[in-house]
Enzyme design. Structure first.
Site, PDB file in Angstrom:
ATOM      1  N   SER A 133      38.422  35.539  44.228  1.00  0.00           N
ATOM      2  CA  SER A 133      39.808  35.731  44.641  1.00  0.00           C
ATOM      3  C   SER A 133      40.373  34.359  44.938  1.00  0.00           C
ATOM      4  CB  SER A 133      39.849  36.579  45.913  1.00  0.00           C
ATOM      5  OG  SER A 133      41.135  36.503  46.504  1.00  0.00           O
TER       6      SER A 133
ATOM      7  N   TYR B 119      36.252  38.362  54.797  1.00  0.00           N
ATOM      8  CA  TYR B 119      36.547  38.505  53.368  1.00  0.00           C
ATOM      9  C   TYR B 119      36.610  37.109  52.738  1.00  0.00           C
ATOM     10  CZ  TYR B 119      39.094  39.951  49.114  1.00  0.00           C
ATOM     11  OH  TYR B 119      39.487  40.174  47.819  1.00  0.00           O
TER      12      TYR B 119
END
Ligand SMILES: NC(=O)c1ccc[n+]([C@@H]2O[C@H](COP(=O)([O-])OP(=O)(O)OC[C@H]3O[C@@H](n4cnc5c(N)ncnc54)[C@H](OP(=O)(O)O)[C@@H]3O)[C@@H](O)[C@H]2O)c1
Ligand SMILES: NC(=O)c1ccc[n+]([C@@H]2O[C@H](COP(=O)([O-])OP(=O)(O)OC[C@H]3O[C@@H](n4cnc5c(N)ncnc54)[C@H](OP(=O)(O)O)[C@@H]3O)[C@@H](O)[C@H]2O)c1
Lengths: 306, 311
Positions: A179, A192
């Site tokens: 990401s 995360y």
């Protein structure tokens, strides 16, 4: 005054040359893609997290190009539905293996079933993942642990299980869906972020290690993508200059990156530049978050799953 | 002088001026708090050797109160004795801790708070370095690598943070590595753990803006500790520097006082970090220039050997 005009000319011609080079590189890229329309035909591709979102879109895009698929995720019924759709879109053979990637035996089972059925795996796409938002002082330790186990360790272990076979054949492709948060960490999503940074590191060091073995390694950094993961922050992001990609766009760009053996792609160029800044001038890069994202995005993310 | 040349001089001048200004600001920040660490409560994990031990000693010299954690108790008590010898009025608490055990982390924080009431600075330094061909990597080693280097820091930070936020003061320091920005082959999980730590620091810094809690990520270059002992001679040959733990400790304390976001011990590796952040594939061979073959070989052979021995 001739001097300023000379400076201007220089600037204009440099800009022109850069633009020309960019156009040329785009054309060459397209030629390379077009030169092998059957690149994915009959390749065996294993996708984790294929039951929805980006993984599902990848499965459909690959099916349309004639790839054989191994689909893994926890929800079996959803996987079966995705598999049926893949078959109707042209996938010659689809294997569904319900898998919780946080469980080692499940990963062993997945590897075993895939190799048993197809004899080999050409492309592994480590895509499964989830995001749990919240300020670090408020999320439970168990949640921190789980975020790393699923997003990071799951893909690492699965890669390790499939690697010996790829090495023996001297070919294969490992694709990690990290990401932009793996290059530019967001607040209120620290675990995360750590998991995605970890995945970037995984990709980097594996690529350097596998150099010359015939196995390629590619990193995909989606930015904001229209899936369940960002359902809570979608409205806020829409108000910013950042773009929201469809899953089809991410799938399309991923397949191009695989075919061209690109090292790393990031979907939104603005966020990509923030990622560069983050490595070069961390403090300055903190401003990027405040300038680019609309107020409330972090808070919206923090509210996720609460 | 022609105008383009003038503007080039102006740009260079502005950059130099800005750098100079930053330097002066930093110097003034340092000068303003000569006693910055006096009576500050500092918790250091991995304090029994290497960089952690050097940090403990440097902090004792500055009159800090210390909580030292690691697994090897004799080593830890020896470091504590050194600290007490250097600074007889500094208080030192020793807590035997395996940071990969969550319960022990909770006990560590509990004991530190019982003794000192609060924690001013948390230094997540404990670390191991495993190695080997990735396909032959021992899975237990892989998990331990992530647990000790990354998860422990995340959990410990999570445990300490509420107390710091309540006091609106505190400093979290994570010891990552240059390998957290430029991963080496044959130690994939180590690189993963160090990248993760940088991500943790980056996210946390943005999250804690304005909360009174500061976050610093340290990326020491090669340091002559037990961790790299077998390859130390190799490092001395390389153009990049080999640091003594005490040098890294001095640099780190300075960075903490300045509240810096990130500190690289070895500035010579910065271009490698920057270029590979922008062009990820461009410097895939650069590690051969900065890390000696001995080191890469040491790492490569690690998890292969136990397997050859049938362990
Ligand atoms: N959407 C974005 O904006 C965005 C941006 C950057 C990166 N990404 C990354 O892209 C990847 C795909 O995300 P997405 O947006 O497509 O999210 P999604 O729609 O929520 O899909 C996530 C997929 O992962 C699977 N999964 C989750 N936990 C699992 C587990 N323990 N074991 C096996 N499978 C598991 C889910 O399947 P089951 O629930 O059936 O198990 C699902 O198929 C993730 O790694 C995400 O971090 C997304
Ligand atoms: N040396 C370098 O070149 C270098 C470069 C960049 C970054 N670093 C980082 O700097 C940090 C310190 O390393 P170092 O070079 O000083 O190495 P070191 O001398 O081997 O010290 C490592 C410390 O971590 C502790 N530790 C390891 N596992 C632990 C566990 N499970 N629980 C509690 N403590 C544990 C060790 O204590 P016990 O064994 O007694 O538990 C020891 O005190 C590490 O995070 C390392 O990754 C080192």
């Amino acid at each position: 005054m001739p001097q300023p005009r000379r400076g201007l000319n220089l600037l204009l011609s440099a800009t022109g040359a850069a633009f020309g080079a960019w156009i040329a590189s785009r054309l060459i890229r397209q030629r390379r893609l077009d030169s092998d329309p059957l690149y994915f035909a009959d390749k065996v591709v294993l996708i984790t997290g294929a039951s929805k979102g980006i993984g599902e879109a990848l499965a459909y895009a690959l099916a349309a190009r004639g790839a054989c698929l191994v689909l893994a995720a926890r929800s079996e019924d959803k996987l079966q539905a995705v598999a049926a759709e893949c078959r109707s879109r042209g996938a010659p053979d689809v294997l569904v293996v319900p898998t919780d990637i946080s469980e080692e035996p499940a990963l062993q089972n997945l590897t075993h079933r895939a190799l048993e059925h197809f004899a080999h795996v050409d492309i592994l796409i480590n895509n499964a993942g989830y995001q749990r938002g919240g300020a670090l002082d408020q999320v439970g330790s168990e949640a921190v642990y789980q975020q790393i186990t699923v997003n990071l360790i799951g893909g690492m272990l699965l890669t390790q299980l499939l690697l010996p076979d790829m090495l023996a054949r001297g070919s294969g492709h490992i694709v990690n869906i990290s990401s932009i948060i793996g290059r530019y960490a967001f607040p209120y999503a620290t675990s995360y972020g750590a998991s995605k940074f970890g995945m970037v590191g995984f990709n980097e060091s594996l690529r350097r290690e596998l150099y010359g073995t015939g196995i390629n390694v590619t990193l995909i950094n989606p930015t904001f993508t229209e899936t369940d993961i960002m359902s809570d922050i979608k409205e806020v992001v829409r108000k910013s200059i950042l773009r929201i990609d469809s899953v089809e766009t991410v799938a399309q760009r991923t397949l191009e990156a695989i075919q061209l053996n690109e090292v790393e792609i990031t979907l939104d160029p603005i966020m990509q530049v923030s990622g560069w800044l983050s490595a070069i001038a961390p403090r300055l890069s903190d401003l990027a978050f405040r300038v680019l994202t609309p107020p409330g995005v972090a808070e919206a993310a923090a509210g996720q799953h609460e | 002088m022609t105008r383009p040349r003038l503007s080039a001089v102006a740009v260079v001048g502005a950059v130099v001026g800005f750098a100079g200004l930053m330097h002066v600001v930093r110097r003034r920040k340092l000068a303003r708090h000569p006693d910055f660490f006096r009576a500050k409560v500092v918790l250091i994990t991995g304090a029994s050797s290497g960089i952690g031990r050097a940090l403990a000693i440097a902090l004792a010299e500055r009159g800090a109160y210390l909580v030292l954690a690691a697994r090897r108790m004799e080593r830890l008590t020896r470091v504590a004795d050194e600290c007490r010898f250097i600074s007889p009025d500094s208080e030192v608490l020793v807590v035997q801790t395996d940071v990969s055990e969550q319960a022990q982390l909770e006990a560590l924080v509990g004991q530190a708070l019982d003794r000192f009431g609060h924690i001013d600075i948390l230094i997540n330094n404990a670390g191991i370095m495993t190695g080997g061909h990735y396909e032959a990597y021992n899975i237990a080693a892989l998990r331990e690598q992530i647990e000790v280097n990354l998860l422990a820091a995340m959990i410990l930070t999570r445990l300490v943070l509420p107390h710091m936020l309540r006091r609106r003061a505190g400093h979290i320091v994570n010891v990552s590595s240059v390998q957290g920005r430029y991963a080496l082959p044959f130690s994939v999980p180590y690189g993963v753990s160090k990248y993760g730590l940088i991500g943790l620091g980056d996210g946390l810094r943005r999250e804690l803006k304005g909360s009174g809690v500061t976050v610093t990520t340290l990326c020491p270059g090669a340091t002559a500790s037990e961790m790299v002992a077998p390859a130390v001679e190799g490092f001395r040959r390389m153009p990049a520097q080999l640091f003594e733990p005490a040098e890294i400790a001095e640099m780190s304390l300075k960075a903490i006082r300045q509240g810096r976001a990130e500190l690289y011990g070895d500035w010579m590796l910065l271009p490698v970090v920057w270029i590979s952040a922008i062009f990820p594939g461009a410097l895939d061979w650069a590690y051969k220039l900065s890390w000696p073959d001995e080191f890469v070989e040491m790492q490569r052979k690690r998890s292969v050997m136990p397997e050859e021995e049938g362990v």
